[in-house]
Write a protein that holds these residues in place. Sequence first.
Motif, short mmCIF file in Angstrom:
data_model
loop_
_atom_site.label_atom_id
_atom_site.label_comp_id
_atom_site.label_asym_id
_atom_site.label_seq_id
_atom_site.Cartn_x
_atom_site.Cartn_y
_atom_site.Cartn_z
N TYR A 12 -3.10 -0.08 -30.23
CA TYR A 12 -3.09 -1.42 -29.67
C TYR A 12 -3.64 -2.45 -30.65
O TYR A 12 -3.03 -3.50 -30.86
N CYS A 13 -4.78 -2.18 -31.28
CA CYS A 13 -5.34 -3.11 -32.28
C CYS A 13 -4.52 -3.11 -33.56
O CYS A 13 -4.37 -4.14 -34.21
N ASP A 14 -3.99 -1.95 -33.93
CA ASP A 14 -3.28 -1.83 -35.21
C ASP A 14 -1.84 -2.32 -35.16
O ASP A 14 -1.33 -2.84 -36.16
N VAL A 15 -1.16 -2.15 -34.05
CA VAL A 15 0.28 -2.42 -33.98
C VAL A 15 0.64 -3.41 -32.87
O VAL A 15 1.24 -4.45 -33.13
N ALA A 16 0.32 -3.08 -31.63
CA ALA A 16 0.82 -3.84 -30.48
C ALA A 16 0.32 -5.28 -30.45
O ALA A 16 1.12 -6.22 -30.33
N ILE A 17 -0.98 -5.48 -30.53
CA ILE A 17 -1.54 -6.83 -30.40
C ILE A 17 -1.16 -7.71 -31.58
O ILE A 17 -0.75 -8.86 -31.37
N PRO A 18 -1.20 -7.22 -32.82
CA PRO A 18 -0.79 -8.08 -33.93
C PRO A 18 0.70 -8.40 -33.96
O PRO A 18 1.11 -9.40 -34.54
N ASP A 19 1.55 -7.55 -33.36
CA ASP A 19 2.99 -7.74 -33.45
C ASP A 19 3.68 -7.51 -32.10
O ASP A 19 4.50 -6.59 -31.96
N PRO A 20 3.38 -8.34 -31.09
CA PRO A 20 4.02 -8.12 -29.78
C PRO A 20 5.53 -8.32 -29.82
O PRO A 20 6.23 -7.81 -28.95
N GLY A 21 6.03 -8.98 -30.84
CA GLY A 21 7.47 -9.17 -30.97
C GLY A 21 8.23 -7.88 -31.18
O GLY A 21 9.43 -7.81 -30.93
N SER A 22 7.53 -6.83 -31.59
CA SER A 22 8.18 -5.53 -31.79
C SER A 22 8.21 -4.72 -30.49
O SER A 22 8.71 -3.60 -30.48
N LEU A 23 7.69 -5.29 -29.41
CA LEU A 23 7.58 -4.59 -28.13
C LEU A 23 8.45 -5.25 -27.07
O LEU A 23 8.85 -6.40 -27.22
N ASP A 24 8.68 -4.53 -25.99
CA ASP A 24 9.35 -5.10 -24.82
C ASP A 24 8.24 -5.62 -23.89
O ASP A 24 7.76 -4.92 -23.01
#
Length: 114
Positions: A12-24
């Motif tokens: 979440y800190c490493d991927v999801a929160i910094p780049d929410p555009g990569s998520l649905d």
Amino acid sequence: MQSVPYSGDDFYCDVAIPDPGSLDVVYEDEVVLAFHHTRPFWTNHIVIVPKRHIASFTTVTSADEPVVRRLLQVVQTIAAETERTTGAAAVLTNLGEYQDSKHLHVHVHSGPQR
């Protein structure tokens, strides 16, 4: 979605929160991010996380109260919508060794396991 498997301990800190555009993304505000799980275990599987790092449900302190209060408001809204649209919902958080990502997160899911 992730093309290379993540191998760290705080997705979440490493991927999801910094780049929410990569998520649905299902919901996002300044405190909370909710998105469809990148590797869903159930037919409907949404993860809700605080944007500020909190290690686990069992490490929450009084200083975290406003963030956790907002997190639970979003969980309630998403769970109610999931229940309304699918007929059922479950709310789950993991602790200790069951917690793959060492960041407080809540799963809202329904439907059969994949």
